[in-house]
Motif scaffolding. Structure first.
Motif, short mmCIF file in Angstrom:
data_model
loop_
_atom_site.label_atom_id
_atom_site.label_comp_id
_atom_site.label_asym_id
_atom_site.label_seq_id
_atom_site.Cartn_x
_atom_site.Cartn_y
_atom_site.Cartn_z
N LEU A 239 0.99 -1.60 0.03
CA LEU A 239 0.14 0.07 -0.02
C LEU A 239 1.25 1.54 0.00
O LEU A 239 0.41 2.72 -0.11
CB LEU A 239 -1.42 -0.07 1.08
N GLY A 240 1.89 1.13 0.03
CA GLY A 240 2.88 2.03 0.22
C GLY A 240 3.26 3.47 1.03
O GLY A 240 3.59 4.18 2.01
N THR A 241 2.97 2.20 3.13
CA THR A 241 2.84 3.06 3.62
C THR A 241 4.40 2.73 4.36
O THR A 241 4.76 1.96 4.25
CB THR A 241 1.57 2.60 5.09
N ASP A 242 4.80 2.55 5.78
CA ASP A 242 5.89 2.58 6.34
C ASP A 242 5.56 2.17 7.68
O ASP A 242 6.40 1.98 8.34
CB ASP A 242 7.16 3.57 6.27
N VAL A 243 4.08 2.15 8.35
CA VAL A 243 3.62 1.85 9.40
C VAL A 243 2.35 1.02 9.17
O VAL A 243 1.82 1.36 9.11
CB VAL A 243 3.65 3.43 9.89
N LEU A 244 3.43 -0.05 10.64
CA LEU A 244 1.89 -0.64 10.11
C LEU A 244 1.57 -0.83 11.88
O LEU A 244 2.57 -0.36 13.40
CB LEU A 244 2.01 -2.33 10.46
N VAL A 245 0.54 -0.25 12.30
CA VAL A 245 0.12 -0.11 13.82
C VAL A 245 0.14 -1.65 14.81
O VAL A 245 -0.86 -2.22 13.94
CB VAL A 245 -1.65 0.80 13.95
N LEU A 246 0.54 -1.34 16.03
CA LEU A 246 0.25 -3.04 16.60
C LEU A 246 -0.67 -2.45 17.63
O LEU A 246 -0.42 -2.06 18.44
CB LEU A 246 2.23 -3.45 16.76
N VAL A 247 -1.97 -3.30 17.51
CA VAL A 247 -1.99 -3.44 19.28
C VAL A 247 -2.40 -4.76 19.40
O VAL A 247 -2.61 -6.32 18.70
CB VAL A 247 -4.24 -3.58 18.57
N CYS A 248 -1.40 -4.60 21.07
CA CYS A 248 -1.26 -6.11 21.45
C CYS A 248 -1.04 -7.16 21.23
O CYS A 248 -1.11 -8.49 21.30
CB CYS A 248 0.46 -5.27 22.33
N GLY A 249 -3.04 -6.92 22.15
CA GLY A 249 -3.40 -8.63 22.38
C GLY A 249 -3.94 -8.00 23.89
O GLY A 249 -2.96 -8.35 24.78
N PRO A 250 -4.58 -9.07 24.14
CA PRO A 250 -4.96 -9.47 25.35
C PRO A 250 -3.77 -10.61 26.46
O PRO A 250 -4.09 -11.15 24.96
CB PRO A 250 -6.53 -9.48 25.35
N ALA A 251 -4.77 -10.97 26.89
CA ALA A 251 -4.29 -12.36 27.73
C ALA A 251 -4.87 -13.14 27.54
O ALA A 251 -6.19 -13.18 27.94
CB ALA A 251 -3.68 -11.86 29.23
N PRO A 252 -4.59 -14.41 27.38
CA PRO A 252 -5.56 -15.60 27.12
C PRO A 252 -5.96 -16.09 28.83
O PRO A 252 -6.72 -16.86 28.53
CB PRO A 252 -4.62 -16.68 26.39
N ASP A 253 -5.72 -15.62 29.40
CA ASP A 253 -5.73 -15.92 30.46
C ASP A 253 -5.53 -15.01 31.71
O ASP A 253 -5.61 -14.21 31.41
CB ASP A 253 -5.07 -17.74 30.96
N LYS A 254 -5.52 -15.56 33.09
CA LYS A 254 -5.32 -14.45 34.05
C LYS A 254 -4.32 -14.61 33.93
O LYS A 254 -3.74 -13.13 35.04
CB LYS A 254 -6.05 -14.83 35.61
N ASP A 255 -3.26 -14.44 33.54
CA ASP A 255 -1.20 -13.99 33.07
C ASP A 255 -1.58 -13.18 32.45
O ASP A 255 -0.72 -13.08 31.73
CB ASP A 255 -0.39 -15.40 33.42
N ILE A 256 -2.04 -12.04 33.19
CA ILE A 256 -1.04 -10.64 32.25
C ILE A 256 0.32 -10.51 32.01
O ILE A 256 1.08 -10.08 30.99
CB ILE A 256 -1.65 -9.19 32.86
N ASP A 257 1.01 -11.08 32.82
CA ASP A 257 2.54 -10.88 32.63
C ASP A 257 3.55 -12.01 31.81
O ASP A 257 3.55 -11.86 30.86
CB ASP A 257 3.21 -11.32 34.26
N ALA A 258 2.71 -13.12 31.67
CA ALA A 258 3.20 -14.07 30.95
C ALA A 258 2.47 -13.44 29.31
O ALA A 258 3.66 -13.00 28.26
CB ALA A 258 2.01 -15.07 31.25
N ALA A 259 1.36 -12.78 29.04
CA ALA A 259 1.18 -12.30 27.98
C ALA A 259 2.36 -11.89 27.30
O ALA A 259 1.64 -11.23 26.06
CB ALA A 259 -0.84 -11.72 28.39
N ARG A 260 2.68 -10.49 27.88
CA ARG A 260 2.99 -9.22 28.13
C ARG A 260 4.68 -9.91 27.62
O ARG A 260 5.57 -9.31 26.54
CB ARG A 260 3.43 -8.33 28.92
N LYS A 261 5.37 -11.40 27.89
CA LYS A 261 6.19 -11.46 27.54
C LYS A 261 5.80 -11.99 25.99
O LYS A 261 6.42 -11.91 25.06
CB LYS A 261 6.59 -13.48 27.80
#
Length: 273
Positions: free
Chosen positions: A97-119
């Motif tokens: 498309l000729g842009t040089d930026v892909l915006v990342l919406v990084c995503g939620p945790a699949p379970d209750k372990d939010i630290d693991a999701a950040r990893k």
């Protein structure tokens, strides 16, 4: 009002006119002399990549970014790998498309372990950096407001996003500053300064009081409490001179005639942004 010179950095993030398909949004921008558009992948899929590229080029528009990659955390290795492959497709689409930026919406945790999701987010980005570099694409980590942590992203402050960016030590990764998500942060201006040279996108809307809806409650610039001019000045002081995308999720705005919305965007952009 609406002088083309004064809106030369204005970009329509096409979710703001969600009832329009990509062809309609491009035509609307052309009529309104809005010089660029940020494309969402579901709109791209409707029209097809080749036709989308042609429509944008024929209208003489530039593409400020593609939204979105990310969504890295998942319950299994197989699902995480599928997310990586989807991000690679997004990188290819952005390059085409000729842009040089892909915006990342990084995503939620699949379970209750939010630290693991950040990893998982960090590992996911690390895996796609070489592919992004090959295609000349930069990955913009967009921290979302903390209220989205359970559904959309475990990266919820600019501090977190900056820490991730610094970890990778490459120009291929930066941050996207969206006022709706960061305006409340008591450390905002320190973090914008910290992001100097690494800001890949800047999104504007407003925070309405009372907030009508968590997802669909963004307001038109000037209708809420965000000090838009102050944040823009900080972002520019940090070196960002790129497109300014208007990104509004709001059913009432979506239901208005698109040309009317674009007219108001231009007026409010000049007055408040």
């Amino acid at each position: 009002m609406g002088n083309i010179e004064t809106i030369e950095r204005l970009s329509l993030n096409q979710i703001t006119t969600d009832k329009w398909n990509l062809r309609e949004a491009v035509d609307g921008c052309a009529r309104a002399d809005i010089p660029s558009i940020a494309i969402w992948r579901h709109k791209l899929t409707e029209l097809g990549l080749a036709e989308s590229k042609k429509v944008v080029q024929d209208a003489g528009l530039s593409v400020s970014s593609l939204c979105r990659g990310g969504m890295f955390p998942a319950a299994t290795n197989l699902e995480r790998q599928e997310r990586i492959e989807d991000n690679k497709r997004a990188i290819e689409e952005a390059a085409e498309l000729g842009t040089d930026v892909l915006v990342l919406v990084c995503g939620p945790a699949p379970d209750k372990d939010i630290d693991a999701a950040r990893k998982m987010v960090a590992e996911g980005i690390e895996q796609i950096i070489p592919f992004a570099q090959e295609h000349g694409i930069k990955l913009g980590i967009e921290p979302l407001h903390p209220m989205y942590a359970a559904e959309r992203s475990v990266i919820v402050t600019l501090n977190q996003a900056n820490t991730l960016v610094e970890q990778f030590k490459t120009d291929a990764v930066g941050v996207v500053v969206d006022v709706f998500h960061v305006w409340w942060d008591p450390d905002l201006y320190n973090q914008i300064s910290r992001a100097s040279g690494k800001i890949l996108g800047y999104h504007v809307s407003d925070w309405i009081v009372p907030t009508p809806d968590l997802l669909m409650g963004r307001g038109m610039m000037g209708d809420g409490v965000i000090d838009l001019r102050k944040i823009r000045n900080a972002v520019e002081k940090a070196g960002y001179k790129g497109p300014i995308e208007v990104e509004i999720f709001n059913e009432e705005i979506w239901n208005r005639p698109g040309d009317q919305v674009l007219g108001q965007i231009k007026e409010r952009y000049l007055e408040f942004v």
